[in-house]
Design an enzyme around this catalytic site. Structure first.
Site, PDB file in Angstrom:
ATOM      1  N   GLU A  38      -3.819  -9.620   3.599  1.00  0.00           N
ATOM      2  CA  GLU A  38      -4.594  -9.333   4.812  1.00  0.00           C
ATOM      3  C   GLU A  38      -5.681 -10.365   5.092  1.00  0.00           C
ATOM      4  O   GLU A  38      -5.939 -10.710   6.236  1.00  0.00           O
ATOM      5  CB  GLU A  38      -5.232  -7.945   4.733  1.00  0.00           C
ATOM      6  CG  GLU A  38      -4.254  -6.801   4.944  1.00  0.00           C
ATOM      7  CD  GLU A  38      -3.539  -6.375   3.672  1.00  0.00           C
ATOM      8  OE1 GLU A  38      -3.607  -7.111   2.670  1.00  0.00           O
ATOM      9  OE2 GLU A  38      -2.898  -5.306   3.701  1.00  0.00           O
ATOM     10  N   GLU A  69       0.829  -1.216   0.000  1.00  0.00           N
ATOM     11  CA  GLU A  69       0.000   0.000   0.000  1.00  0.00           C
ATOM     12  C   GLU A  69       0.865   1.269   0.000  1.00  0.00           C
ATOM     13  O   GLU A  69       0.508   2.275  -0.616  1.00  0.00           O
ATOM     14  CB  GLU A  69      -0.976  -0.027   1.187  1.00  0.00           C
ATOM     15  CG  GLU A  69      -2.078  -1.077   0.965  1.00  0.00           C
ATOM     16  CD  GLU A  69      -2.980  -1.278   2.162  1.00  0.00           C
ATOM     17  OE1 GLU A  69      -2.448  -1.544   3.259  1.00  0.00           O
ATOM     18  OE2 GLU A  69      -4.209  -1.159   2.011  1.00  0.00           O
TER      19      GLU A  69
HETATM   20  N1  COA Z   1       4.260  -7.713  11.868  1.00  0.00           N
HETATM   21  C1  COA Z   1       5.004  -8.079  12.920  1.00  0.00           C
HETATM   22  N2  COA Z   1       5.909  -9.075  12.896  1.00  0.00           N
HETATM   23  C2  COA Z   1       6.061  -9.734  11.735  1.00  0.00           C
HETATM   24  C3  COA Z   1       5.307  -9.418  10.586  1.00  0.00           C
HETATM   25  C4  COA Z   1       4.386  -8.343  10.680  1.00  0.00           C
HETATM   26  N3  COA Z   1       3.660  -7.967   9.641  1.00  0.00           N
HETATM   27  N4  COA Z   1       5.673 -10.251   9.593  1.00  0.00           N
HETATM   28  C5  COA Z   1       6.623 -11.046  10.087  1.00  0.00           C
HETATM   29  N5  COA Z   1       6.859 -10.746  11.388  1.00  0.00           N
HETATM   30  C6  COA Z   1       7.847 -11.356  12.268  1.00  0.00           C
HETATM   31  C7  COA Z   1       7.596 -12.831  12.494  1.00  0.00           C
HETATM   32  O1  COA Z   1       6.716 -13.036  13.570  1.00  0.00           O
HETATM   33  C8  COA Z   1       8.981 -13.321  12.798  1.00  0.00           C
HETATM   34  O2  COA Z   1       9.264 -12.951  14.127  1.00  0.00           O
HETATM   35  P1  COA Z   1      10.173 -13.873  15.047  1.00  0.00           P
HETATM   36  O3  COA Z   1      11.506 -13.954  14.351  1.00  0.00           O
HETATM   37  O4  COA Z   1      10.190 -13.171  16.357  1.00  0.00           O
HETATM   38  O5  COA Z   1       9.442 -15.170  15.069  1.00  0.00           O
HETATM   39  C9  COA Z   1       9.859 -12.484  11.902  1.00  0.00           C
HETATM   40  O6  COA Z   1       9.085 -11.321  11.587  1.00  0.00           O
HETATM   41  C10 COA Z   1      10.271 -13.163  10.620  1.00  0.00           C
HETATM   42  O7  COA Z   1       9.118 -13.677   9.969  1.00  0.00           O
HETATM   43  P2  COA Z   1       9.092 -15.130   9.330  1.00  0.00           P
HETATM   44  O8  COA Z   1       7.709 -15.357   8.863  1.00  0.00           O
HETATM   45  O9  COA Z   1       9.677 -16.106  10.281  1.00  0.00           O
HETATM   46  O10 COA Z   1      10.090 -14.983   8.102  1.00  0.00           O
HETATM   47  P3  COA Z   1       9.917 -15.431   6.603  1.00  0.00           P
HETATM   48  O11 COA Z   1      11.075 -14.884   5.887  1.00  0.00           O
HETATM   49  O12 COA Z   1       9.603 -16.871   6.535  1.00  0.00           O
HETATM   50  O13 COA Z   1       8.596 -14.677   6.052  1.00  0.00           O
HETATM   51  C11 COA Z   1       7.105 -12.874   5.583  1.00  0.00           C
HETATM   52  C12 COA Z   1       8.540 -13.300   5.958  1.00  0.00           C
HETATM   53  C13 COA Z   1       7.058 -11.370   5.647  1.00  0.00           C
HETATM   54  C14 COA Z   1       6.778 -13.352   4.171  1.00  0.00           C
HETATM   55  C15 COA Z   1       6.087 -13.499   6.547  1.00  0.00           C
HETATM   56  O14 COA Z   1       6.492 -13.230   7.855  1.00  0.00           O
HETATM   57  C16 COA Z   1       4.688 -12.958   6.388  1.00  0.00           C
HETATM   58  O15 COA Z   1       3.934 -13.445   5.556  1.00  0.00           O
HETATM   59  N6  COA Z   1       4.314 -11.979   7.239  1.00  0.00           N
HETATM   60  C17 COA Z   1       2.968 -11.466   7.277  1.00  0.00           C
HETATM   61  C18 COA Z   1       2.795 -10.446   6.223  1.00  0.00           C
HETATM   62  C19 COA Z   1       1.413  -9.886   6.291  1.00  0.00           C
HETATM   63  O16 COA Z   1       0.432 -10.562   6.457  1.00  0.00           O
HETATM   64  N7  COA Z   1       1.376  -8.590   6.105  1.00  0.00           N
HETATM   65  C20 COA Z   1       0.134  -7.917   6.072  1.00  0.00           C
HETATM   66  C21 COA Z   1      -0.138  -7.334   7.383  1.00  0.00           C
HETATM   67  S1  COA Z   1      -1.307  -6.045   7.168  1.00  0.00           S
END
Ligand code: COA
Length: 697
Positions: free
Chosen positions: A124, A104
């Site tokens: 989301e 966004e």
């Molecule tokens: N907010 C807060 N913390 C987040 C986060 C977010 N949006 N996205 C990831 N994290 C944290 C995870 O909890 C993890 O924390 P930890 O190391 O304390 O366990 C760390 O960031 C790494 O994430 P992880 O998922 O283990 O790494 P990855 O490389 O496998 O994947 C992403 C990275 C970003 C693809 C995945 O974390 C993801 O899909 N996140 C959600 C994204 C999302 O839904 N965004 C929209 C929100 S509006």
């Protein structure tokens, strides 16, 4: 200025670099930093602004940890609007995963460039909400309604190339995001490119939104967010931008207040927490390059397939050449599926089947394996024989694992001279598809062996949960209890079809009797016979209708008939007319007068039996935390993810009411409905399961 956004001016370009590891989530400091950065750039004589992320990714989204807390200004939609409103040209350079609020921010920028490997999306709905910072208003203006709906309602990640073709980004370039972003910004300045605000683009052409809403709602099996997001996208077509933003906010806030959002976010953090065990802090796993698998049936072949796909060398051991070749065929068949789905190339297929896989019939072939998993017949005598042989041939330090689904791993370990190296690795069938791995830690299992189990799970892309030793470990032990509860409801008057329908309405992909038909009714039959032979507790109820169904050769889908008749195919199942008479006969013999059950009561009893047993499993330390139970049920037993898992569901229902139900049912059947001590304790203390998760983190 906050450190979360670093400011620098290079020539005419103001550079805003995000620095909020690990994923540059858009927490308060980042949002404030972006506003401050844009304002400073405007006063600084810059002609363009570049936004990019330091570390592994562009912003991966809003900070999910802030959800459920009072929101703090500046809000994300306002940040996007402020970026877009700047008179300077704003460029976002994407790498890693630009997700949710991250995308966004990029959509609020005037131009977007990405590295070839960048991925982006609006995920989301996967956490129970919808884009809330203009995603449903800007994306459709940029790429049209159909493509936006695909991206928004699926939550899927789109690769850079596809994003370019869709029109989400303007350009792809090789390099670091900083390099490509600076070059692109300079190019735009040199070309006197105009400021280009997505919000000022015309409203996209409408489609039949009501029909789409209904279709999306149906497909999501009870999950609301994707359908509500359709209404957000609808607003982009029907309302001026500012009003569309208001509508998006209202819908977003509605979803934010749901249990589904709470459940999905619980699932998100829990599946990341299961692998984090304090006792494994700083414990290095043992080497893991070559593994052995004993037994090449469906389970062994699935484990071997999964191991091969994760890059491990596999030696598969069978009893004789014929069985070994059959196993090779099964594994090749599984890999063929991966080839068809584009997961591996033809060259990889050849390499995996011809070089990485070796089939053998002599235990000596396992002498060099770093880890051996036995997946032979579920019988203690057979397992002990295998482990005695492994003890004789395996190299010192090799991990010896059993794929047993309920046998005592301590007893298996005790027949070797190295119980510290023995562990349970319980895969779920088909093992190359199912994501769950229960890592069963026996009394003497060494810590680095546990760490090796988790390392193997990670390599195989499994979700690994630590479990202690008991009959059925976490998952099957709880399953056995709620299946029994369902069986008792049938005896008392419910039908298998009503029970399946009630649970499918709750969100399970399949009800328990449809699942039993899929797994094979002979499995449950064998367990009942074993339990009767071992001597059942006289207070436990028993029944014969399911045995009679099996005696007549009805084992479920594989014989064409079980609880359902599959003559017209698995999906077009219809009740098997032979079943209800068998049940009625059983009730008559036992002198039971059947009574009516509401769907609500079916659900309540089924879930209460699940939660009560889960509370015992946690209370006895078989699962370390309630969240371990939740993840087990989500990944191994089809529990609807948007309900968070049974423990999260119980917390949201309220534990006192659940305990009161259990106590009231215990009046009729005190043996089955004996409350778990942990449940009673939590209610007495006014606490819930999530408090235990927090205590442990
Ligand atoms: N907010 C807060 N913390 C987040 C986060 C977010 N949006 N996205 C990831 N994290 C944290 C995870 O909890 C993890 O924390 P930890 O190391 O304390 O366990 C760390 O960031 C790494 O994430 P992880 O998922 O283990 O790494 P990855 O490389 O496998 O994947 C992403 C990275 C970003 C693809 C995945 O974390 C993801 O899909 N996140 C959600 C994204 C999302 O839904 N965004 C929209 C929100 S509006």
């Amino acid at each position: 200025m906050s450190d979360a956004i670093m400011y620098e001016k290079i020539g005419d370009i103001a550079v805003l670099a995000a620095n909020n590891p690990p994923v540059n989530a858009l927490g308060l400091a980042v949002r404030q930093g972006l506003i401050d950065g844009i304002e400073r750039a405007e006063k600084d004589g810059a002609k363009a602004v570049l936004i990019y992320g330091e570390g592994r990714t562009f912003f991966a989204g809003a900070d999910i940890r802030e959800f459920g807390k009072p929101p703090a200004e500046p809000f994300l939609p306002d940040v996007c609007t402020r970026i877009e409103a700047s008179p300077l040209i704003v460029v976002s350079a994407l790498h890693g995963t630009a997700l949710g609020g991250g995308l966004e921010i990029a959509l609020g920028s005037h131009y977007r460039i990405a590295v070839p490997k960048a991925r982006m999306g609006l995920p989301e709905v996967l956490i129970g909400i919808m884009p809330g910072a203009g995603g449903t208003q800007r994306l459709p203006r940029l790429i049209g309604i159909d493509k936006s709906l695909d991206v928004i309602t699926s939550g899927r990640q789109v690769g850079a190339q596809e994003a370019l073709e869709m029109g989400i980004i303007d350009k792809i370039a090789e390099g670091t995001p900083r390099e490509i972003g600076l070059a692109y910004a300079q190019e735009l300045i040199d070309a006197a490119a105009p400021r280009r605000a997505t919000s000022e683009m015309p409203n996209p052409a409408p489609v039949d939104f009501d029909a789409l809403y209904d279709a999306v709602l149906k497909k999501a099996r009870g999950q609301l967010a994707p359908a509500v997001a359709v209404r957000g996208v609808q607003a982009s077509s029907e309302l001026p931008f500012a009003e569309g933003m208001k509508r998006e906010r209202e819908l977003f806030m509605e979803l934010m207040a749901t249990d589904q959002r709470e459940g999905l976010i619980h699932a998100f953090f829990s599946e990341r927490a299961v692998g984090k065990l304090p006792e494994l802090d700083g414990v290095a796993p043992r080497d893991l390059n070559a593994i052995g698998v004993i037994g090449g049936g469906t389970m062994g072949a699935g484990i071997a397939t999964s191991a091969l796909l994760s890059g491990l060398k596999v030696t598969l051991l069978e009893m004789n050449d014929k069985a070994a070749e059959a196993a090779r065929g099964r594994i090749a068949g599984n890999l063929q599926g991966a080839l068809k789905r584009g997961k591996i190339s033809a060259a990889q297929f050849t390499d995996l089947t011809e070089t990485a896989l070796n089939v053998a019939t002599d235990y000596a072939a396992l002498a060099d394996a770093d880890l051996v998993i036995e997946a032979v017949f579920e019988d203690m005598g057979v397992k002990k024989d295998v482990f005695t042989k492994l003890d004789a041939v395996c190299k010192p330090g090799a991990v010896l694992a059993s794929n047993t689904s309920y046998l005592d791993v301590n007893e298996i370990a005790a027949c070797t001279s190295r119980p510290g190296d023995v562990i349970g690795l319980h895969f779920f069938s088909p093992a190359h598809v199912m994501k769950l791995l229960e890592i069963v830690v026996a009394d003497k299992t060494a810590l680095d062996v546990v760490a090796t189990g988790f390392a193997l799970g990670k390599k195989m892309s499994k979700v690994s949960v630590r479990a202690g030793v008991c009959d059925g470990f976490i998952g099957n032990r709880i399953l056995s209890k709620y299946r029994t509860c369902a069986d008792y409801m049938i005896l008392d008057g419910a039908s298998p079809y009503q029970i399946d329908a009630a649970l499918e309405k709750f969100g399970f992909a399949m009800g328990p009797y449809a699942v039993a038909d899929l797994a094979g009714l002979d499995i449950g039959w064998a367990v009942r016979k074993r339990k009767r032979a071992e001597g059942m507790d006289p207070r436990a109820r028993d029944f014969t209708y399911a045995d009679k169904l099996c005696e007549d050769g009805n084992f479920g889908q594989k014989t064409g008939k079980g609880y359902y008749d599959y003559a017209a195919g698995a999906k077009a199942r219809v009740p098997n007319p032979e079943v209800l008479p068998l049940i009625e006969a059983d009730r008559a013999t036992q002198g039971i007068t059947p009574r009516a059950f509401t769907d609500e009561e079916i659900l309540r009893r089924y879930m209460a039996s699940m939660v009560n047993e889960a509370a015992r499993v946690v209370g006895e330390g078989i699962a370390k935390r309630p969240l371990d139970v939740d993840v087990t049920l989500l990944y191994g037993y089809g529990f609807p993810r948007y309900r968070g898992g049974p423990m999260k569901w119980a917390d949201m229902q309220g534990l006192p009411a659940l305990l009161a139900d259990i106590k009231s049912w215990a009046k009729d059947d005190p043996y089955f409905w004996e409350p778990a001590p942990l449940l009673e304790q939590l209610v007495a203390e006014g606490r819930n399961f999530d408090d235990l998760n927090k205590d442990a983190s």
